[in-house]
Design a protein around this motif. Structure first.
Motif, PDB file in Angstrom:
ATOM      1  N   HIS A   1     -21.954  -8.633  -2.084  1.00 36.56           N
ATOM      2  CA  HIS A   1     -20.842  -9.320  -1.429  1.00 36.56           C
ATOM      3  C   HIS A   1     -21.207 -10.725  -0.963  1.00 36.56           C
ATOM      4  O   HIS A   1     -20.496 -11.298  -0.124  1.00 36.56           O
ATOM      5  CB  HIS A   1     -20.322  -8.466  -0.278  1.00 36.56           C
ATOM      6  N   GLY A   2     -22.282 -11.268  -1.508  1.00 35.92           N
ATOM      7  CA  GLY A   2     -22.564 -12.680  -1.314  1.00 35.92           C
ATOM      8  C   GLY A   2     -23.244 -13.042  -0.021  1.00 35.92           C
ATOM      9  O   GLY A   2     -23.288 -14.225   0.342  1.00 35.92           O
ATOM     10  N   CYS A   3     -23.791 -12.060   0.691  1.00 41.65           N
ATOM     11  CA  CYS A   3     -24.507 -12.375   1.929  1.00 41.65           C
ATOM     12  C   CYS A   3     -25.844 -13.035   1.611  1.00 41.65           C
ATOM     13  O   CYS A   3     -26.436 -12.820   0.544  1.00 41.65           O
ATOM     14  CB  CYS A   3     -24.762 -11.105   2.739  1.00 41.65           C
ATOM     15  N   SER A   4     -26.331 -13.807   2.563  1.00 38.37           N
ATOM     16  CA  SER A   4     -27.686 -14.348   2.501  1.00 38.37           C
ATOM     17  C   SER A   4     -28.639 -13.299   3.051  1.00 38.37           C
ATOM     18  O   SER A   4     -28.449 -12.813   4.173  1.00 38.37           O
ATOM     19  CB  SER A   4     -27.771 -15.630   3.327  1.00 38.37           C
ATOM     20  N   VAL A   5     -29.655 -12.917   2.285  1.00 39.64           N
ATOM     21  CA  VAL A   5     -30.568 -11.840   2.677  1.00 39.64           C
ATOM     22  C   VAL A   5     -32.005 -12.334   2.626  1.00 39.64           C
ATOM     23  O   VAL A   5     -32.451 -12.885   1.617  1.00 39.64           O
ATOM     24  CB  VAL A   5     -30.413 -10.616   1.739  1.00 39.64           C
ATOM     25  N   ARG A   6     -32.723 -12.105   3.727  1.00 39.09           N
ATOM     26  CA  ARG A   6     -34.154 -12.361   3.774  1.00 39.09           C
ATOM     27  C   ARG A   6     -34.862 -11.065   4.158  1.00 39.09           C
ATOM     28  O   ARG A   6     -34.423 -10.354   5.070  1.00 39.09           O
ATOM     29  CB  ARG A   6     -34.503 -13.469   4.763  1.00 39.09           C
ATOM     30  N   VAL A   7     -35.922 -10.755   3.440  1.00 33.60           N
ATOM     31  CA  VAL A   7     -36.733  -9.565   3.706  1.00 33.60           C
ATOM     32  C   VAL A   7     -38.169 -10.024   3.901  1.00 33.60           C
ATOM     33  O   VAL A   7     -38.720 -10.745   3.068  1.00 33.60           O
ATOM     34  CB  VAL A   7     -36.639  -8.555   2.541  1.00 33.60           C
ATOM     35  N   ASN A   8     -38.749  -9.601   5.023  1.00 28.97           N
ATOM     36  CA  ASN A   8     -40.117 -10.017   5.370  1.00 28.97           C
ATOM     37  C   ASN A   8     -40.275 -11.531   5.275  1.00 28.97           C
ATOM     38  O   ASN A   8     -41.243 -12.053   4.715  1.00 28.97           O
ATOM     39  CB  ASN A   8     -41.145  -9.299   4.495  1.00 28.97           C
ATOM     40  N   ASP A   9     -39.276 -12.241   5.803  1.00 24.80           N
ATOM     41  CA  ASP A   9     -39.302 -13.707   5.951  1.00 24.80           C
ATOM     42  C   ASP A   9     -39.229 -14.460   4.623  1.00 24.80           C
ATOM     43  O   ASP A   9     -39.580 -15.647   4.566  1.00 24.80           O
ATOM     44  CB  ASP A   9     -40.544 -14.157   6.742  1.00 24.80           C
ATOM     45  N   ALA A  10     -38.764 -13.810   3.557  1.00 21.56           N
ATOM     46  CA  ALA A  10     -38.616 -14.482   2.261  1.00 21.56           C
ATOM     47  C   ALA A  10     -37.232 -14.153   1.696  1.00 21.56           C
ATOM     48  O   ALA A  10     -36.692 -13.069   1.939  1.00 21.56           O
ATOM     49  CB  ALA A  10     -39.701 -14.041   1.290  1.00 21.56           C
ATOM     50  N   ASP A  11     -36.664 -15.083   0.939  1.00 17.75           N
ATOM     51  CA  ASP A  11     -35.387 -14.808   0.289  1.00 17.75           C
ATOM     52  C   ASP A  11     -35.511 -13.580  -0.601  1.00 17.75           C
ATOM     53  O   ASP A  11     -36.510 -13.406  -1.316  1.00 17.75           O
ATOM     54  CB  ASP A  11     -34.958 -16.007  -0.553  1.00 17.75           C
TER      55      ASP A  11
ATOM     56  N   TYR B   1     -39.753  -2.798   6.491  1.00 21.54           N
ATOM     57  CA  TYR B   1     -39.341  -4.134   6.093  1.00 21.54           C
ATOM     58  C   TYR B   1     -38.504  -4.769   7.200  1.00 21.54           C
ATOM     59  O   TYR B   1     -37.615  -4.123   7.764  1.00 21.54           O
ATOM     60  CB  TYR B   1     -38.507  -4.079   4.805  1.00 21.54           C
ATOM     61  N   ARG B   2     -38.782  -6.032   7.471  1.00 19.67           N
ATOM     62  CA  ARG B   2     -37.957  -6.826   8.382  1.00 19.67           C
ATOM     63  C   ARG B   2     -36.819  -7.458   7.581  1.00 19.67           C
ATOM     64  O   ARG B   2     -37.039  -7.917   6.460  1.00 19.67           O
ATOM     65  CB  ARG B   2     -38.788  -7.928   9.052  1.00 19.67           C
ATOM     66  N   VAL B   3     -35.641  -7.497   8.171  1.00 21.12           N
ATOM     67  CA  VAL B   3     -34.506  -8.088   7.461  1.00 21.12           C
ATOM     68  C   VAL B   3     -33.748  -9.055   8.359  1.00 21.12           C
ATOM     69  O   VAL B   3     -33.708  -8.902   9.588  1.00 21.12           O
ATOM     70  CB  VAL B   3     -33.524  -7.017   6.917  1.00 21.12           C
ATOM     71  N   ASP B   4     -33.157 -10.046   7.727  1.00 22.11           N
ATOM     72  CA  ASP B   4     -32.277 -11.013   8.387  1.00 22.11           C
ATOM     73  C   ASP B   4     -31.153 -11.304   7.400  1.00 22.11           C
ATOM     74  O   ASP B   4     -31.377 -11.886   6.336  1.00 22.11           O
ATOM     75  CB  ASP B   4     -33.057 -12.290   8.719  1.00 22.11           C
ATOM     76  N   ILE B   5     -29.942 -10.851   7.727  1.00 22.97           N
ATOM     77  CA  ILE B   5     -28.802 -10.945   6.816  1.00 22.97           C
ATOM     78  C   ILE B   5     -27.685 -11.723   7.487  1.00 22.97           C
ATOM     79  O   ILE B   5     -27.320 -11.448   8.638  1.00 22.97           O
ATOM     80  CB  ILE B   5     -28.296  -9.536   6.424  1.00 22.97           C
ATOM     81  N   ARG B   6     -27.153 -12.688   6.770  1.00 28.00           N
ATOM     82  CA  ARG B   6     -26.011 -13.468   7.252  1.00 28.00           C
ATOM     83  C   ARG B   6     -24.803 -13.193   6.365  1.00 28.00           C
ATOM     84  O   ARG B   6     -24.919 -13.181   5.137  1.00 28.00           O
ATOM     85  CB  ARG B   6     -26.320 -14.966   7.247  1.00 28.00           C
ATOM     86  N   HIS B   7     -23.661 -13.001   7.000  1.00 23.86           N
ATOM     87  CA  HIS B   7     -22.408 -12.859   6.258  1.00 23.86           C
ATOM     88  C   HIS B   7     -22.147 -14.106   5.428  1.00 23.86           C
ATOM     89  O   HIS B   7     -22.581 -15.208   5.781  1.00 23.86           O
ATOM     90  CB  HIS B   7     -21.263 -12.624   7.241  1.00 23.86           C
ATOM     91  N   ARG B   8     -21.447 -13.928   4.306  1.00 24.80           N
ATOM     92  CA  ARG B   8     -21.224 -15.050   3.388  1.00 24.80           C
ATOM     93  C   ARG B   8     -20.448 -16.187   4.046  1.00 24.80           C
ATOM     94  O   ARG B   8     -20.520 -17.333   3.617  1.00 24.80           O
ATOM     95  CB  ARG B   8     -20.485 -14.574   2.136  1.00 24.80           C
ATOM     96  N   TYR B   9     -19.666 -15.873   5.105  1.00 23.41           N
ATOM     97  CA  TYR B   9     -19.027 -16.927   5.873  1.00 23.41           C
ATOM     98  C   TYR B   9     -19.561 -16.827   7.284  1.00 23.41           C
ATOM     99  O   TYR B   9     -19.241 -15.899   8.011  1.00 23.41           O
ATOM    100  CB  TYR B   9     -17.511 -16.783   5.873  1.00 23.41           C
ATOM    101  N   ASP B  10     -20.414 -17.757   7.691  1.00 25.18           N
ATOM    102  CA  ASP B  10     -21.008 -17.733   9.021  1.00 25.18           C
ATOM    103  C   ASP B  10     -20.825 -19.108   9.660  1.00 25.18           C
ATOM    104  O   ASP B  10     -21.568 -20.037   9.393  1.00 25.18           O
ATOM    105  CB  ASP B  10     -22.512 -17.390   8.927  1.00 25.18           C
ATOM    106  N   PRO B  11     -19.824 -19.238  10.530  1.00 22.03           N
ATOM    107  CA  PRO B  11     -19.595 -20.535  11.150  1.00 22.03           C
ATOM    108  C   PRO B  11     -20.511 -20.802  12.338  1.00 22.03           C
ATOM    109  O   PRO B  11     -20.397 -21.848  12.966  1.00 22.03           O
ATOM    110  CB  PRO B  11     -18.144 -20.424  11.622  1.00 22.03           C
TER     111      PRO B  11
END
Length: 234
Positions: free
Chosen positions: A199-209, A221-231
């Motif tokens: 669904h087009g989110c930006s995903v980083r796992v263990n500090d890498a794309d 695993y560490r994760v950081d996910i941003r919704h495809r629309y993040d204002p």
């Protein structure tokens, strides 16, 4: 194999089992790490394992409650399952718990399903998704200094204790971002992470794309996910 049809069969099966699941909700034991496991966790895992074993030839099945490191080999069909993610919520009578299920074949993702049964929500591969605009950051509930820093800096934040709930909401935009800086196992994360990519989110796992490679079950695993629309990137 029509994986989407198979995932929908799994969804319908879980919903049909809800009376049996709820009956086992408060039959609790504790693992060596002091995390709870209920008879409902074990019931769902056993039922889905048997169901999928009959339909996917040569299946390697990895479920949280029966995982054996020696069994994690990937040729052919491979299923990753967390039967109840957010067991602490579940056995405390909260509704924010979910089921996480993913299917691979020869290392290639075939489809994933996230369910939040008591809230009547689900998302599977191929489903359309809303595009909500949120200011909320969702954080994992395992304490980490990065979470404390993030909570201080976030415009709005939530800590719900369920990765499936967090992943579902960042995918659809009810959260702008979901962060787990301490780490969780692949059965907690990977099916939802694959849907986030879909669904087009930006995903980083263990500090890498992250680009969809398989995550081994025996590691966190560490994760950081941003919704495809993040204002609200701050």
């Amino acid at each position: 194999m029509d994986i989407r049809a198979l995932l929908d069969e799994c969804r319908l099966m879980i919903m049909a089992m809800m009376p049996q699941i709820m009956e086992r909700r408060y039959r609790i034991q504790y693992k060596p790490d002091r995390s709870p496991v209920t008879e409902a966790d074990q019931y769902i895992e056993a039922k889905l394992h048997a169901f999928l074993q009959d339909r996917l030839p040569g299946l390697t099945f990895v479920g949280e409650e029966s995982y054996d490191f020696q069994a994690a080999e990937h040729p052919g069909y491979f299923v990753l399952l967390d039967p109840i993610d957010g067991t602490e919520n579940f056995c405390s009578g909260l509704k924010e718990w979910g089921v996480s299920l993913g299917v691979w074949k020869d290392g290639i993702h075939q489809g994933s399903l996230l369910m939040i049964p008591e809230l009547g929500e689900h998302l599977m591969t191929g489903d359309p998704c809303t595009n909500l605009h949120s200011r909320i950051t969702g954080f994992s509930s395992s304490f980490n200094e990065e979470i404390a820093d993030g909570i201080r800096d976030a415009i709005e934040y939530r800590v719900t204790g369920c990765a499936v709930y967090n992943l579902f909401n960042v995918i659809r935009g009810s959260f702008a971002r979901f962060i787990n800086p301490k780490g969780a196992y692949a059965w907690d994360l990977l099916p939802g992470v694959m849907l986030a990519l879909e669904h087009g989110c930006s995903v980083r796992v263990n500090d890498a794309d992250y680009h969809g490679q398989f995550l081994e079950p025996h590691r966190k695993y560490r994760v950081d996910i941003r919704h495809r629309y993040d204002p609200h990137p701050g």
